[in-house]
Design an enzyme around this catalytic site. Structure first.
Site, PDB file in Angstrom:
ATOM      1  N   ARG A 113       8.401  -8.941  22.681  1.00 13.62           N
ATOM      2  CA  ARG A 113       9.083  -8.170  23.733  1.00 13.62           C
ATOM      3  C   ARG A 113      10.286  -8.985  24.180  1.00 13.62           C
ATOM      4  O   ARG A 113      10.126 -10.119  24.671  1.00 13.62           O
ATOM      5  CB  ARG A 113       8.147  -7.918  24.908  1.00 13.62           C
ATOM      6  CG  ARG A 113       8.879  -7.431  26.163  1.00 13.62           C
ATOM      7  CD  ARG A 113       7.938  -6.956  27.257  1.00 13.62           C
ATOM      8  NE  ARG A 113       7.261  -5.748  26.845  1.00 13.62           N
ATOM      9  CZ  ARG A 113       6.476  -5.024  27.650  1.00 13.62           C
ATOM     10  NH1 ARG A 113       6.279  -5.408  28.895  1.00 13.62           N
ATOM     11  NH2 ARG A 113       5.897  -3.937  27.205  1.00 13.62           N
ATOM     12  N   HIS A 140      10.980   1.428  22.803  1.00  6.82           N
ATOM     13  CA  HIS A 140       9.595   1.012  23.083  1.00  6.82           C
ATOM     14  C   HIS A 140       8.687   1.843  22.166  1.00  6.82           C
ATOM     15  O   HIS A 140       7.932   2.718  22.608  1.00  6.82           O
ATOM     16  CB  HIS A 140       9.281   1.270  24.561  1.00  6.82           C
ATOM     17  CG  HIS A 140       8.067   0.555  25.065  1.00  6.82           C
ATOM     18  ND1 HIS A 140       7.308  -0.288  24.286  1.00  6.82           N
ATOM     19  CD2 HIS A 140       7.456   0.569  26.296  1.00  6.82           C
ATOM     20  CE1 HIS A 140       6.307  -0.768  25.008  1.00  6.82           C
ATOM     21  NE2 HIS A 140       6.373  -0.259  26.213  1.00  6.82           N
ATOM     22  N   GLN A 143       4.749   2.233  22.648  1.00 10.92           N
ATOM     23  CA  GLN A 143       4.390   3.131  23.741  1.00 10.92           C
ATOM     24  C   GLN A 143       4.521   4.584  23.288  1.00 10.92           C
ATOM     25  O   GLN A 143       3.659   5.424  23.562  1.00 10.92           O
ATOM     26  CB  GLN A 143       5.299   2.876  24.947  1.00 10.92           C
ATOM     27  CG  GLN A 143       4.996   3.781  26.129  1.00 10.92           C
ATOM     28  CD  GLN A 143       3.683   3.432  26.820  1.00 10.92           C
ATOM     29  OE1 GLN A 143       3.504   2.310  27.263  1.00 10.92           O
ATOM     30  NE2 GLN A 143       2.776   4.380  26.904  1.00 10.92           N
ATOM     31  N   ASP A 243       9.596   7.752  33.688  1.00 12.39           N
ATOM     32  CA  ASP A 243       9.530   6.290  33.607  1.00 12.39           C
ATOM     33  C   ASP A 243      10.291   5.751  34.815  1.00 12.39           C
ATOM     34  O   ASP A 243      11.048   6.491  35.472  1.00 12.39           O
ATOM     35  CB  ASP A 243      10.172   5.831  32.285  1.00 12.39           C
ATOM     36  CG  ASP A 243      10.111   4.322  32.065  1.00 12.39           C
ATOM     37  OD1 ASP A 243       9.278   3.646  32.714  1.00 12.39           O
ATOM     38  OD2 ASP A 243      10.906   3.809  31.243  1.00 12.39           O
ATOM     39  N   CYS A 283       4.456   5.668  31.285  1.00 15.85           N
ATOM     40  CA  CYS A 283       4.078   4.461  30.538  1.00 15.85           C
ATOM     41  C   CYS A 283       3.567   3.352  31.453  1.00 15.85           C
ATOM     42  O   CYS A 283       2.944   2.414  30.984  1.00 15.85           O
ATOM     43  CB  CYS A 283       5.253   3.986  29.693  1.00 15.85           C
ATOM     44  SG  CYS A 283       6.707   3.533  30.642  1.00 15.85           S
ATOM     45  N   ARG A 311      -2.618   2.702  23.911  1.00 13.22           N
ATOM     46  CA  ARG A 311      -1.779   1.592  23.416  1.00 13.22           C
ATOM     47  C   ARG A 311      -2.586   0.764  22.418  1.00 13.22           C
ATOM     48  O   ARG A 311      -2.094   0.368  21.367  1.00 13.22           O
ATOM     49  CB  ARG A 311      -1.316   0.691  24.584  1.00 13.22           C
ATOM     50  CG  ARG A 311      -0.383   1.346  25.579  1.00 13.22           C
ATOM     51  CD  ARG A 311       0.976   1.619  24.977  1.00 13.22           C
ATOM     52  NE  ARG A 311       1.599   0.414  24.445  1.00 13.22           N
ATOM     53  CZ  ARG A 311       2.237  -0.498  25.190  1.00 13.22           C
ATOM     54  NH1 ARG A 311       2.370  -0.338  26.475  1.00 13.22           N
ATOM     55  NH2 ARG A 311       2.792  -1.554  24.616  1.00 13.22           N
TER      56      ARG A 311
HETATM   57  N1  NVA Z   1      11.701   1.354  30.818  1.00  9.58           N
HETATM   58  C1  NVA Z   1      10.691   0.432  31.290  1.00  9.58           C
HETATM   59  C2  NVA Z   1       9.451   0.544  30.480  1.00  9.58           C
HETATM   60  C3  NVA Z   1       8.294  -0.290  30.979  1.00  9.58           C
HETATM   61  C4  NVA Z   1       7.084  -0.258  30.102  1.00  9.58           C
HETATM   62  C5  NVA Z   1      11.248  -0.970  31.238  1.00  9.58           C
HETATM   63  O1  NVA Z   1      11.886  -1.316  30.241  1.00  9.58           O
HETATM   64  O2  NVA Z   1      11.050  -1.718  32.185  1.00  9.58           O
END
Ligand code: NVA
Length: 333
Positions: A113, A140, A143, A243, A283, A311
């Site tokens: 990540r 992502h 997810q 989100d 998410c 997940r």
């Molecule tokens: N768009 C959010 C997703 C978190 C799982 C972020 O990048 O923080």
């Protein structure tokens, strides 16, 4: 940080999952079917037995992703090796290429990540082992895979013939320029779904990502669209997702974003425009009273706990798929 020599040619047969469209439509379906099987039979596959190590690295906060990847690698017979992103400081203490070559000599796969998609691509190029995107600023995909599994489960779609997602409509309201907006476009189009984004002007998807989704949609018979009027995105949808308005790394823009996104909240009135059986996805982490009301998030149509559990199953399927590709390449010599 510069890299001294040109990147090596990709190792034949080594596949990575850096963005949703790194797999074909048929492969996505294969992964979803495998995820459903692994959900029913948690220890059915052990492709990382040995145990083989899978490096798991976070340069941004995490909860679900850390838990689901460590649990998942262990259940696949492997050893989840947490590498502290704050100590490793990949890209500043040493280059992505140098770290990749160290890891690639020792571990079987890398889950990362981080911020920049190009760094993830560098890791895949230089490590010579499968790399999985555990979230970047752009995508992502793990997810999104879990979300497709969740939608399929809740729309009667995990039949013997596979997940029946084609022809369903997924609406996403909020920040269309973030990782979730992009991943829904690509993954939904691959699944043959109609993907409708409802987002403020200037917060739509990046044009190149939208073009990629449109090209996929032409192949799969899907349809993608972007609306400033979020009601147009949601009307008749089978699944409605949102989100956070402030993704990780954007904390400095919180005030401005909360103002721009305020009319884009997912509340009961908006949800009433969707199909009466529509499910709600998020998410997580969720900010009740901002992008979604408590009434909706904690209401009967939300499937967020299934989504969070999925997940695990989706990522185990992705890791198994990548290990199989590697094995097939080895057998071919
Ligand atoms: N768009 C959010 C997703 C978190 C799982 C972020 O990048 O923080």
């Amino acid at each position: 940080m510069t890299t001294p020599v040109p990147a090596p040619s990709p190792s034949p047969g080594i596949r990575s999952f850096l963005a949703d469209d790194d797999v074909s439509s048929a492969e996505q379906r294969e992964i979803l079917e495998l995820a459903a099987r692994l959900k029913a039979e948690r220890h059915a596959e052990r492709p990382y037995a040995g145990p083989q190590c899978v490096a798991i690295i976070f340069d941004k906060p995490t909860l679900r992703t850390q838990v689901s990847f460590t649990t998942g690698v262990a259940e696949l017979g492997g050893y989840p090796l947490m590498v502290d992103g704050n100590l490793a400081k990949i890209g500043s203490r040493e280059s992505v290429a140098d770290v990749a070559r160290v890891l690639g000599r020792q571990v079987s796969a890398i889950v990362w990540r981080t911020f920049h998609q190009s760094d993830l691509e560098g890791m895949a190029q230089w490590s010579g082992v499968p790399v999985v995107n555990a979230l970047t600023d752009d995508f992502h995909p793990c997810q999104a895979m879990a979300d497709l599994l969740t939608i399929a489960e809740h729309t009667g779609g995990l039949a013997a013939s596979g997940p029946a997602l084609a022809g369903r409509t997924l609406a996403y309201v909020g920040d269309g320029s973030n990782n979730m907006g992009h991943s829904y476009l690509l993954s939904g189009a691959l699944a043959g779904m109609d993907v409708h984004l409802g987002c403020p002007p200037d917060f739509g998807p990046r044009p190149d990502v939208l073009a990629r989704a449109e090209a996929i949609a032409r192949e799969t018979g899907a349809h993608v669209s972007v609306h400033e009027d979020l009601r147009l995105a949601v009307v008749g949808a089978d699944a409605v997702a949102t989100d956070t308005w402030v993704s990780m790394g954007q904390e400095g823009e919180s005030d401005k974003r909360e103002e721009v996104f305020a009319p884009y909240q997912l509340d009961s009135a908006l949800l009433d425009l969707a199909d009466p059986e529509a499910v709600v996805l998020h998410c997580l982490p969720a900010y009740r009273g901002k992008e979604i009301t408590s009434e909706v998030l904690d209401g009967p149509r939300a499937v967020i706990w299934d989504e969070a559990e999925n997940r695990l199953h989706a990522q185990k399927a992705i890791l198994t798929f990548l290990a199989s590709a590697r094995e097939r390449a080895r057998e071919r010599g």
